[in-house]
Scaffold this motif. Sequence first.
Motif, PDB file in Angstrom:
ATOM      1  N   MET A 176      21.451  -9.368  28.706  1.00 46.60           N
ATOM      2  CA  MET A 176      22.839  -9.715  28.413  1.00 46.60           C
ATOM      3  C   MET A 176      22.973 -11.164  27.932  1.00 46.60           C
ATOM      4  SD  MET A 176      24.701  -7.858  31.644  1.00 46.60           S
ATOM      5  CE  MET A 176      24.453  -6.115  31.978  1.00 46.60           C
ATOM      6  N   VAL A 177      22.300 -12.066  28.626  1.00 52.61           N
ATOM      7  CA  VAL A 177      22.374 -13.484  28.254  1.00 52.61           C
ATOM      8  C   VAL A 177      21.779 -13.708  26.866  1.00 52.61           C
ATOM      9  CG1 VAL A 177      21.537 -15.799  28.808  1.00 52.61           C
ATOM     10  CG2 VAL A 177      22.384 -14.312  30.629  1.00 52.61           C
ATOM     11  N   LEU A 178      20.621 -13.102  26.622  1.00 56.01           N
ATOM     12  CA  LEU A 178      19.956 -13.296  25.322  1.00 56.01           C
ATOM     13  C   LEU A 178      20.716 -12.607  24.196  1.00 56.01           C
ATOM     14  CD1 LEU A 178      16.161 -13.021  26.237  1.00 56.01           C
ATOM     15  CD2 LEU A 178      17.572 -15.063  25.924  1.00 56.01           C
ATOM     16  N   ASP A 179      21.356 -11.452  24.478  1.00 56.92           N
ATOM     17  CA  ASP A 179      22.195 -10.818  23.463  1.00 56.92           C
ATOM     18  C   ASP A 179      23.306 -11.771  23.021  1.00 56.92           C
ATOM     19  OD1 ASP A 179      21.357  -8.322  22.559  1.00 56.92           O
ATOM     20  OD2 ASP A 179      22.066  -7.299  24.359  1.00 56.92           O
ATOM     21  N   ALA A 180      23.985 -12.354  23.993  1.00 51.72           N
ATOM     22  CA  ALA A 180      25.071 -13.284  23.671  1.00 51.72           C
ATOM     23  C   ALA A 180      24.551 -14.492  22.896  1.00 51.72           C
ATOM     24  CB  ALA A 180      25.761 -13.737  24.962  1.00 51.72           C
ATOM     25  N   LEU A 181      23.407 -14.996  23.324  1.00 49.66           N
ATOM     26  CA  LEU A 181      22.833 -16.182  22.688  1.00 49.66           C
ATOM     27  C   LEU A 181      22.321 -15.882  21.281  1.00 49.66           C
ATOM     28  CD1 LEU A 181      22.068 -19.179  23.207  1.00 49.66           C
ATOM     29  CD2 LEU A 181      19.832 -18.352  23.987  1.00 49.66           C
ATOM     30  N   PHE A 182      21.510 -14.821  21.153  1.00 52.37           N
ATOM     31  CA  PHE A 182      20.866 -14.520  19.878  1.00 52.37           C
ATOM     32  C   PHE A 182      21.834 -13.967  18.829  1.00 52.37           C
ATOM     33  CE2 PHE A 182      16.489 -13.662  22.066  1.00 52.37           C
ATOM     34  CZ  PHE A 182      16.374 -15.019  22.324  1.00 52.37           C
ATOM     35  N   ILE A 183      22.824 -13.164  19.276  1.00 51.51           N
ATOM     36  CA  ILE A 183      23.719 -12.510  18.314  1.00 51.51           C
ATOM     37  C   ILE A 183      24.995 -13.311  18.095  1.00 51.51           C
ATOM     38  CG2 ILE A 183      24.996 -10.403  17.777  1.00 51.51           C
ATOM     39  CD1 ILE A 183      23.035  -8.863  19.551  1.00 51.51           C
ATOM     40  N   ALA A 184      25.677 -13.658  19.188  1.00 57.59           N
ATOM     41  CA  ALA A 184      26.974 -14.329  19.052  1.00 57.59           C
ATOM     42  C   ALA A 184      26.850 -15.809  18.710  1.00 57.59           C
ATOM     43  CB  ALA A 184      27.779 -14.158  20.344  1.00 57.59           C
ATOM     44  N   VAL A 185      25.796 -16.480  19.213  1.00 55.50           N
ATOM     45  CA  VAL A 185      25.656 -17.927  18.994  1.00 55.50           C
ATOM     46  C   VAL A 185      24.732 -18.226  17.816  1.00 55.50           C
ATOM     47  CG1 VAL A 185      24.960 -20.113  20.025  1.00 55.50           C
ATOM     48  CG2 VAL A 185      26.089 -18.390  21.435  1.00 55.50           C
ATOM     49  N   PHE A 186      23.506 -17.663  17.832  1.00 57.31           N
ATOM     50  CA  PHE A 186      22.537 -17.950  16.775  1.00 57.31           C
ATOM     51  C   PHE A 186      22.721 -17.079  15.532  1.00 57.31           C
ATOM     52  CE2 PHE A 186      19.225 -19.449  20.145  1.00 57.31           C
ATOM     53  CZ  PHE A 186      19.980 -20.608  20.339  1.00 57.31           C
ATOM     54  N   HIS A 187      23.496 -15.985  15.663  1.00 57.97           N
ATOM     55  CA  HIS A 187      23.764 -15.070  14.540  1.00 57.97           C
ATOM     56  C   HIS A 187      22.477 -14.468  13.961  1.00 57.97           C
ATOM     57  CE1 HIS A 187      27.906 -16.453  14.696  1.00 57.97           C
ATOM     58  NE2 HIS A 187      27.495 -17.700  14.583  1.00 57.97           N
ATOM     59  N   TRP A 188      21.600 -14.028  14.857  1.00 54.69           N
ATOM     60  CA  TRP A 188      20.346 -13.399  14.414  1.00 54.69           C
ATOM     61  C   TRP A 188      20.509 -11.901  14.163  1.00 54.69           C
ATOM     62  CZ3 TRP A 188      16.360 -15.916  18.306  1.00 54.69           C
ATOM     63  CH2 TRP A 188      16.204 -17.272  17.965  1.00 54.69           C
ATOM     64  N   GLY A 189      21.694 -11.361  14.392  1.00 50.43           N
ATOM     65  CA  GLY A 189      21.977  -9.971  14.069  1.00 50.43           C
ATOM     66  C   GLY A 189      21.102  -8.977  14.812  1.00 50.43           C
ATOM     67  N   VAL A 190      20.639  -7.969  14.083  1.00 49.60           N
ATOM     68  CA  VAL A 190      19.824  -6.903  14.660  1.00 49.60           C
ATOM     69  C   VAL A 190      18.513  -7.451  15.218  1.00 49.60           C
ATOM     70  CG1 VAL A 190      18.483  -4.851  14.076  1.00 49.60           C
ATOM     71  CG2 VAL A 190      20.837  -5.046  13.302  1.00 49.60           C
ATOM     72  N   THR A 191      17.948  -8.443  14.563  1.00 49.35           N
ATOM     73  CA  THR A 191      16.717  -9.074  15.071  1.00 49.35           C
ATOM     74  C   THR A 191      16.951  -9.658  16.464  1.00 49.35           C
ATOM     75  OG1 THR A 191      16.004  -9.636  12.828  1.00 49.35           O
ATOM     76  CG2 THR A 191      14.989 -10.859  14.633  1.00 49.35           C
ATOM     77  N   GLY A 192      18.074 -10.334  16.645  1.00 49.54           N
ATOM     78  CA  GLY A 192      18.397 -10.914  17.945  1.00 49.54           C
ATOM     79  C   GLY A 192      18.568  -9.864  19.017  1.00 49.54           C
ATOM     80  N   ALA A 193      19.225  -8.751  18.658  1.00 43.04           N
ATOM     81  CA  ALA A 193      19.422  -7.668  19.623  1.00 43.04           C
ATOM     82  C   ALA A 193      18.095  -7.077  20.061  1.00 43.04           C
ATOM     83  CB  ALA A 193      20.301  -6.580  19.013  1.00 43.04           C
ATOM     84  N   ALA A 194      17.194  -6.859  19.098  1.00 39.24           N
ATOM     85  CA  ALA A 194      15.883  -6.286  19.412  1.00 39.24           C
ATOM     86  C   ALA A 194      15.062  -7.231  20.281  1.00 39.24           C
ATOM     87  CB  ALA A 194      15.143  -5.967  18.117  1.00 39.24           C
ATOM     88  N   LEU A 195      15.093  -8.518  19.975  1.00 39.08           N
ATOM     89  CA  LEU A 195      14.340  -9.506  20.765  1.00 39.08           C
ATOM     90  C   LEU A 195      14.895  -9.606  22.184  1.00 39.08           C
ATOM     91  CD1 LEU A 195      13.795 -12.397  18.185  1.00 39.08           C
ATOM     92  CD2 LEU A 195      12.017 -10.996  19.263  1.00 39.08           C
ATOM     93  N   ALA A 196      16.209  -9.556  22.319  1.00 34.65           N
ATOM     94  CA  ALA A 196      16.822  -9.634  23.649  1.00 34.65           C
ATOM     95  C   ALA A 196      16.382  -8.466  24.518  1.00 34.65           C
ATOM     96  CB  ALA A 196      18.345  -9.656  23.523  1.00 34.65           C
ATOM     97  N   THR A 197      16.391  -7.267  23.939  1.00 33.77           N
ATOM     98  CA  THR A 197      15.966  -6.083  24.683  1.00 33.77           C
ATOM     99  C   THR A 197      14.487  -6.149  25.018  1.00 33.77           C
ATOM    100  OG1 THR A 197      17.664  -4.713  23.637  1.00 33.77           O
ATOM    101  CG2 THR A 197      15.786  -3.564  24.603  1.00 33.77           C
ATOM    102  N   ALA A 198      13.667  -6.550  24.050  1.00 33.15           N
ATOM    103  CA  ALA A 198      12.219  -6.602  24.251  1.00 33.15           C
ATOM    104  C   ALA A 198      11.843  -7.584  25.358  1.00 33.15           C
ATOM    105  CB  ALA A 198      11.524  -6.989  22.946  1.00 33.15           C
ATOM    106  N   LEU A 199      12.454  -8.770  25.346  1.00 33.70           N
ATOM    107  CA  LEU A 199      12.135  -9.774  26.364  1.00 33.70           C
ATOM    108  C   LEU A 199      12.614  -9.341  27.751  1.00 33.70           C
ATOM    109  CD1 LEU A 199      12.931 -13.022  24.324  1.00 33.70           C
ATOM    110  CD2 LEU A 199      10.674 -12.121  24.954  1.00 33.70           C
ATOM    111  N   SER A 200      13.728  -8.619  27.799  1.00 30.68           N
ATOM    112  CA  SER A 200      14.204  -8.123  29.104  1.00 30.68           C
ATOM    113  C   SER A 200      13.255  -7.062  29.652  1.00 30.68           C
ATOM    114  CB  SER A 200      15.609  -7.551  28.963  1.00 30.68           C
ATOM    115  OG  SER A 200      15.612  -6.331  28.246  1.00 30.68           O
ATOM    116  N   GLU A 201      12.669  -6.256  28.765  1.00 31.93           N
ATOM    117  CA  GLU A 201      11.694  -5.251  29.204  1.00 31.93           C
ATOM    118  C   GLU A 201      10.415  -5.900  29.725  1.00 31.93           C
ATOM    119  OE1 GLU A 201      13.253  -1.873  26.018  1.00 31.93           O
ATOM    120  OE2 GLU A 201      11.400  -2.977  25.639  1.00 31.93           O
ATOM    121  N   CYS A 202      10.084  -7.065  29.200  1.00 30.49           N
ATOM    122  CA  CYS A 202       8.943  -7.810  29.740  1.00 30.49           C
ATOM    123  C   CYS A 202       9.195  -8.201  31.187  1.00 30.49           C
ATOM    124  CB  CYS A 202       8.691  -9.070  28.903  1.00 30.49           C
ATOM    125  SG  CYS A 202       8.003  -8.753  27.271  1.00 30.49           S
ATOM    126  N   VAL A 203      10.431  -8.619  31.472  1.00 35.57           N
ATOM    127  CA  VAL A 203      10.789  -8.973  32.847  1.00 35.57           C
ATOM    128  C   VAL A 203      10.671  -7.749  33.750  1.00 35.57           C
ATOM    129  CG1 VAL A 203      12.651  -9.755  34.362  1.00 35.57           C
ATOM    130  CG2 VAL A 203      12.318 -10.838  32.130  1.00 35.57           C
TER     131      VAL A 203
END
Length: 443
Positions: A176-203
């Motif tokens: 959730m935090v990375l989605d907000a950061l990558f998509i809403a703040v950094f504007h990385w779009g679909v790439t940001g969404a995928a990275l946020a999910t991938a990193l959360s799965e690592c956790v």
Amino acid sequence: MKIQLSEHFTYTKLFRFCLPSIVMMIFTSIYGVVDGLFISNFVGKVAFASVNLVMPFIMMIGGIGFMIGTGGSALVAKTLGEGKPELANRYFTMMVKLAVICGLTLAVIGTILIRPIALWLGATDAMLEYCVTYGRIALIFNTTFILQNVFQSFFVVAQKPKLGLTAIVLAGITNMVLDALFIAVFHWGVTGAALATALSECVGGLFGLFYFLRPNTSLLRLVKTKMQPKVLLMACGNGASELMTNISTSLVSMLYNFQLLRFSGENGVATYGVLMYVQFVFLAMFIGYTIGTSPIVSYNYGAGNHKELKNMLRKGLLIMSIAGCILMALAQILSGPLAKVFVGYDETLFDMTKHAFRIFSFAFILAGLNVFTSAFFTALNNGAISASISFLRTLVFQMLSVLLLPLILGIEGIWIANTVAEICACALSGILLFKNRKRYHYI
């Protein structure tokens, strides 16, 4: 006080034991939904439809983790019930090793083939690059996703359901935090969404790996052992129903998307995407309950405690029936607000989604009974019956419904197809429960 698998379960004790698993699955579903919310509202409906188009393929591969987790945990819990803890730990270790091997192999294959797969799924020119970007990043981290799915089941067998919940909550907060950061703040779009999910799965995946590698206070620990193909095949065969459910659901989702592209274009795919996200959350309650109760059933089956098997079946059927009716009513009430959260920016899409969800939600009445019955037979180490329920429910009945009903009812037939499939599956579940009552002595 810690609840043991060997205890008699009252309703109170059952809810206390299962609640962490239920919350864990709901939380898993919710943080998956967050991707869709951010993509739809910050990137647009074409990107949202693209992710939903490729998501079934990603989930199909991740289903390997559910197969290994549910089938392996049933075997391990049964072995613990037989009083063989050392053997149970060796079986557990084999399952984790298999998950890693499968995850790495499928990650390489999937990453290479994602573009032709997206084209085969029907991606338009506008959707293709979104599909490839999201799919490739998700598949690179596929191993941790599979491990996360595996450990969800084994934390319960280890009598540490709250620890499993902790892992998922940490993963969810990360997403959730990375989605907000990558998509809403950094504007990385679909790439940001995928990275946020991938990193959360690592956790979520690595948390369980590190816990079971070190000395701990649970029933399970990773130990040195050789792989035994016969044991692996037994566990995977038993968990085949969960893999079949994921594969079937993914294939049916692809078919839904094909049909909806034909009837209403990208709006139809976006609408179905909203339905799937909400369904993930609602069905997570049923799945969480089965994850929490399956080790209890397996343990008592191994211990030959027929009285407790009867208790678990009776309580499970009643709880699933009541929960199904409550969820259907809740879905009717929340259809408007939920549609607005996802697609409120487009009036036409909002109206279609709200209408579709109200029709679609009647399937929840029987879905819990079917999910529980399939999981109950998996817990009894009868993968064949469990797989047959899952195969017919999530593939055959669904495909026939979504292919035939639109010929009569048009797009309305697509929205009602899921309910028709659940009705057929419920009849099958009842027949199989009655037919096998003397074999397992649960009635």
